[in-house]
Design a protein around this motif. Structure first.
Motif, short mmCIF file in Angstrom:
data_model
loop_
_atom_site.label_atom_id
_atom_site.label_comp_id
_atom_site.label_asym_id
_atom_site.label_seq_id
_atom_site.Cartn_x
_atom_site.Cartn_y
_atom_site.Cartn_z
N LEU A 5 2.71 6.08 -3.41
CA LEU A 5 1.16 6.06 -3.85
C LEU A 5 0.77 4.99 -4.88
O LEU A 5 -0.19 4.40 -4.55
N GLU B 193 7.85 9.32 -3.36
CA GLU B 193 6.14 9.72 -2.82
C GLU B 193 5.44 9.08 -3.94
O GLU B 193 4.46 8.20 -3.57
N ILE B 194 5.63 9.37 -5.30
CA ILE B 194 4.65 8.69 -6.14
C ILE B 194 4.61 7.01 -6.40
O ILE B 194 3.87 6.56 -6.55
N ILE B 195 6.11 6.86 -5.80
CA ILE B 195 6.03 5.37 -5.87
C ILE B 195 5.35 4.63 -4.56
O ILE B 195 4.49 3.69 -4.93
#
Lengths: 118, 769, 136
Positions: free
Chosen positions: B747, B743-745
């Motif tokens: 983002l 998910e942070i990737i």
């Protein structure tokens, strides 16, 4: 409460779809946001509504009690909220860029630009 | 063994990287690869000729039953030797033929890819690896036909061949799936013991149709033959290697491989006999009317393939022997003729048969090679072709059905083939040398040695047929036929009917060559029938298909986003409504519903009002404000129902979203009503119906008992395993940490996207608009 | 006048909010909070500052390039994920220091991971908002 929440979810879906069917780009993005909210609420409702029992083990206990709000949909929605922020900001910027390039926010006019040169 | 099969793939990966090296004169070094493989496979002859079947197993996807199971029996070995042997000659030939081509490294890459795929295919013991290698041969063939990618004709020919062989590939997969389902195994050698379960199976016809379509498209049988002449657009080494000697025989291999399982059935035999028979006569007839050398050879190849299918269809051991011999014979002489054609084209710049003559005076070794190939092709003693032809005639004579008829068909085909081989192998060298070719000289030895080797091999096998007999032919036949009768390949059988037929073939063929000359008139005459030909029909079908696709696309994908949304939503609505009315039994269990407090009611009312306001407000600012209010209300809902983490996130994100909208908003135009009232009402109705259905769905779902197993697992193990007490957070950073990582990737990517969209300068094109 | 109050207030709010965001991040494993929320709060604090003063001022305040926070955060999260592999454990296994600290309680690799998330969220949000407001 569940009934009212269901109605509100329906309303959010309707509003979202209705706005997405408009020709204006900005309305489309607002529609997307509303639709996303509706989806989040729907998932939340599916986990069941529990009052005053967050899925947190109390400081003194080792185990959670018998009644607690479902943490799985919550984790899911938390992810969804953050991701949708990324999506929305990208969409907004895309609109802006498209508006600068094409000079309109009418989706139908954007459709015709690529064939304009022939 | 795995290394041997995959070596070509390795080479294919290396060549583009080491590009420069293989583009230079060092490219000839690559010949070592197929040569080494050839010798490697030769070393298996003693074992295989003793009747051994060698199995090599390497696990690949064991959980799905897909393994690299390789099997080496007579049939596989026959093909493997052909692939590597001819491969070595073609590699050598290519290094000189294409030496000035800037894409030589790429070319060798494709060629190696093909060689490995083909080797893998003939040795696969697993249905799915066989299928994968089968498709890889189609793909590498596509690249090689379209190698001259700046030529429109080449691209078109590549596409046609890809489409047809790809179509066959689909059927092959379907056939394999059914076969695997019936036997319960993916391994061919395990199936072999399963006896006659196929022939009485209700799906037998479906299976053989699938197999036939696959084999016929690959091996260019009528009415799918037309891709092969088109494929001659490829550079000559490719035509030699893929489109006459090896790849097109993949279909033959498939049929032969599965003959013990599916064969010996009236449908199987008759279909093969009829299709093969039509193909061999039809294509042989075409071959005598062409005047482009490559086209002549293409049609005679199709005819030879038809002959092979036809022999398989005869279905008795004698026919199988004839087939095995003919595969070798054909590979040898056709390779010779193709390679010679390539040289002629290379040195004189033409392939027109009427313009070439007398070249023996400048290219003697080639003339010898051509002459030897023609001997073999025409079945004139003492060539190996004579042995093959004798076997074919005796096989047709001993057929149980219509022996006379099919023998006549075989004789006619052979007469035409003899004629076309004379055109290709003798005509260019005989007669007077035109003055324009006085300066033609011999090519590099790398080009003329390979055809000579092939041509000589055809004669050596003819004089000493026992060289091939025990080592390859007998093991190959025993892989196809249940029992192999005692047989000896020999040149001289004494005076009998077979010899008479051979004599008739040779005499009539030579007479035909003397009398009949190919010219444009014949071609023009043939072109009259063009509109009935399978090629035109396929083109017509293709056109119809395109038309349909365009209409369909314009209907659904017209470039209007809201029409897409409308289509999707309408379809979903219908689906949901259907389910709602047929399945749902809306009884709402009031006891499960939680009570309302006044605060909640107030929030709900605000929510509803702001949703309506967001939709109907004529001002952008108001709509955005309403959107913000909706977000905060939802945040309150989360607070009411024990989701503090969600509430916090929703609150912050909502704030940021509103800021974001406001920042961009002032640069965008004011709200304008683009659509008329009627459309707005239509959209309103559709979205309201959809919303109502979602409400029903939500109610319905809420009254279904939910499975809380996952939840319980997380709740119980949160502290025990992850030492955390906030279960939501523990799920995010521990139990489902990988998801959060991704998910942070995502983002980060969206931030990159925003940055790129706004910061990168508009390019020239954008500015003009 | 309005501006003045806003600016003064922001001057106090910024450190408070930042402190709060770190607090939220650290207690995430035991009480409501975590990297996502913490990061968002920190981002809001900076956005507020940028509104009160100017973007330039905020940039000066942050000192380092905020876009760098994204790769740093990603690297941190990734590092914490593969850390257990050095000890022969499967990827993303939680590792713990067995001595409780105040507020944070037990420290483990998942806190490192959450810190990575925090940094990425701050970086992403600031990149998006600042890029947009710059070109608006």
């Amino acid at each position: 409460m569940e009934i009212i929440l269901s109605v509100i979810i329906g309303l959010l879906y309707s509003a979202g779809i209705y706005l997405m069917l408009r020709r204006s780009l900005i309305k489309l993005v607002i529609g997307l946001v509303l639709l996303g909210n509706g989806v989040n609420l729907l998932i939340f409702l599916m986990g069941g509504l529990v009052k005053g029992r967050p899925p947190i083990i109390s400081a003194t206990a080792e185990n959670i009690g018998l009644i607690y709000a479902d943490p799985v949909p919550q984790a899911l929605i938390l992810t969804a909220i953050v991701i949708s922020f990324g999506l929305q900001s990208f969409a907004i910027v895309l609109i802006k860029r498209a508006y600068i390039v094409v000079g309109t926010d009418d989706l139908d006019k954007m459709h015709s630009t690529e064939e304009e040169d022939d | 063994m795995l290394l041997a099969v995959l070596s070509g793939f390795i080479i294919a990966t290396i060549t583009p990287l080491a590009g420069k090296l293989f583009r230079s004169k060092w490219s000839v070094g690559l010949t070592a690869v197929p040569l080494a493989l050839f010798i490697y496979f030769l070393s298996f002859i003693p074992a295989v000729s003793n009747g051994q079947v060698l199995l090599f197993n390497y696990e690949w996807v064991p959980s799905m039953g897909i393994n690299f199971n390789f099997l080496l029996d007579g049939l596989s070995l026959l093909f493997a030797l052909m692939i590597t042997g001819i491969g070595a000659l073609v590699y050598l030939y290519t290094s000189s033929y294409m030496k000035d081509d800037p894409g030589l490294d790429k070319f060798y890459g494709y060629l190696s890819l093909f060689m490995s795929a083909m080797l893998g295919m003939v040795m696969s013991d697993n249905l799915f690896t066989l299928f994968i290698f089968w498709e890889l041969t189609s793909i590498s063939s596509f690249f090689l036909i379209g190698f001259d990618n700046e030529n429109k004709e080449s691209r078109k020919a590549a596409l046609i061949s890809m489409a047809l062989t790809g179509l066959g590939g689909f059927f092959l997969l379907a056939g394999f799936a059914i076969v695997a389902n019936i036997t319960g195994t993916y391994t061919i050698s395990e199936m072999m013991g399963s006896g006659d379960i196929f022939k009485d199976h209700p799906l037998y016809i479906v299976i053989i149709i699938c197999f036939f379509l696959a084999a016929f498209t690959k091996s260019a049988q009528f009415p799918f033959h037309f891709w092969l002449p088109g494929a001659m657009k490829a550079p000559t080494p490719v035509s030699t290697y893929l489109h006459s000697a090896t790849m097109v025989k993949a279909g033959i291999y498939l049929l032969a491989r599965f003959t013990p399982l599916l064969g010996d059935h009236i449908y199987w035999n008759n279909t093969l006999m009829i299709v093969g028979g039509i193909t061999m006569v039809y294509a042989a007839f075409h071959s005598i009317l062409k005047k482009d050398l490559k086209e002549i050879l293409a049609y005679s190849t199709i005819s030879a393939l038809g002959m092979l299918v036809f022999l398989l269809g005869l279905g008795h051991a004698e026919a199988f022997i004839a087939m095995a011999v003919f595969i070798v014979v054909h590979a040898l002489y056709k390779a010779t003729l193709f390679l010679i054609t390539g040289i002629l084209d290379h040195e004189t710049g033409t392939r027109d048969i009427n313009r070439l003559s007398g070249l023996r005076k400048v290219m003697m070794p080639l003339a010898i090679a051509g002459f030897l190939a023609v001997l073999s092709n025409s079945g004139i003693p003492p060539s190996f072709g004579f042995v093959g032809k004798d076997l074919i005639y005796s096989a047709t004579l001993h057929s149980e059905t219509l022996a006379i008829f099919i023998t006549v068909a075989a004789v006619v085909t052979n007469i035409f083939l003899l004629y076309s081989s004379f055109l290709a192998g003798i005509k260019p060298f005989a007669g007077k040398l035109p003055s324009e070719y006085k300066d033609v000289h011999m090519p590099d030895w790398r080009m003329w040695v390979p055809p000579l080797i092939c041509g000589i091999a055809g004669i050596v096998f003819g004089i000493f047929p026992m060289l091939a007999e025990g080592s390859i032919i007998r093991p190959a036949v025993s892989a196809i036929a249940p029992e192999v009768p005692e047989f000896h390949l020999q040149l001289w059988h004494g005076f009998n009917t077979v010899l008479g037929l051979s004599a008739i073939t040779i005499i009539v063929g030579i007479l035909l060559y003397v009398i009949f000359k190919p010219n444009d008139r014949h071609n023009a005459w043939m072109n009259k029938f063009e509109s009935f030909s399978p090629k035109s029909i396929a083109a017509g079908v293709n056109k119809l298909f395109m038309k349909f696709a365009v209409t369909w696309t314009n209907l659904l994908q017209n470039g209007y986003l809201r029409i897409y949304v409308l289509t999707v939503i309408s379809f979903l609505t219908i689906l949901l409504a259907y389910k709602a009315f047929t399945v749902s039994s809306l009884d709402i269990n009031l006891t499960k519903i939680s009570a309302l407090t006044s605060a909640e009611v107030a929030v709900m009312v605000i929510l509803i009002v702001s949703v309506l306001y967001a939709v109907y407000s004529p001002s952008r600012l108001a709509a955005i404000a309403a959107m913000g209010v909706i977000g905060y209300c939802i945040c309150l809902v989360f607070i009411f129902y024990s989701a503090p983490d969600l509430a916090m996130t929703q609150f912050t994100i909502d704030t940021l979203t509103v800021i974001l909208f406001l920042l961009v908003m002032y640069r965008l135009p004011k709200y304008v009503l683009y659509t008329n009232k009627l459309i707005r009402i239509r959209d309103a109705i559709i979205s309201l119906i959809f919303g109502t259905l979602i409400t029903l769905l939500a109610l319905e779902v809420h009254h279904e008992p939910t499975n809380k197993e996952t939840t319980r697992f997380y709740a119980e193990n949160s502290y025990a395993l992850a030492k955390g007490k906030n279960i939501v957070n523990v799920i995010l950073v521990d139990f489902r940490g990988m998801d959060t990582m991704i998910e942070i990737i995502v983002l980060s990517i969206s931030a990159l996207g925003v940055f790129a969209l706004l910061k990168l300068q508009l390019n020239e094109f954008d500015r003009e608009i | 006048m309005k501006q003045l109050i806003f600016r003064t207030a922001t001057g106090f709010l910024l450190p408070l909010l930042l402190l709060f965001s770190v607090f939220i991040l650290l207690r995430g494993h035991y009480l409501p909070g975590g990297g996502f929320v913490g990061g968002l709060i920190a981002a809001i604090a900076f956005v507020l500052h940028a509104f009160a003063f100017t973007l330039k001022e905020t940039r000066k305040l942050i000192k380092i390039n905020y876009r760098l926070l994204i790769p740093i955060g990603l690297a941190l999260a990734f590092f914490s994920a593969i850390l257990p592999m050095f000890k022969g454990l499967p990827i993303l296994t939680g590792l713990w220091v067995y001595e409780p600290l105040p507020v944070v309680d037990m420290v483990g690799s998942s806190l490192l991971f959450d810190t990575g998330v925090y940094l990425v969220v701050v970086g992403v949000t600031l990149t998006i908002i600042f890029t947009i407001s710059e070109s608006a």
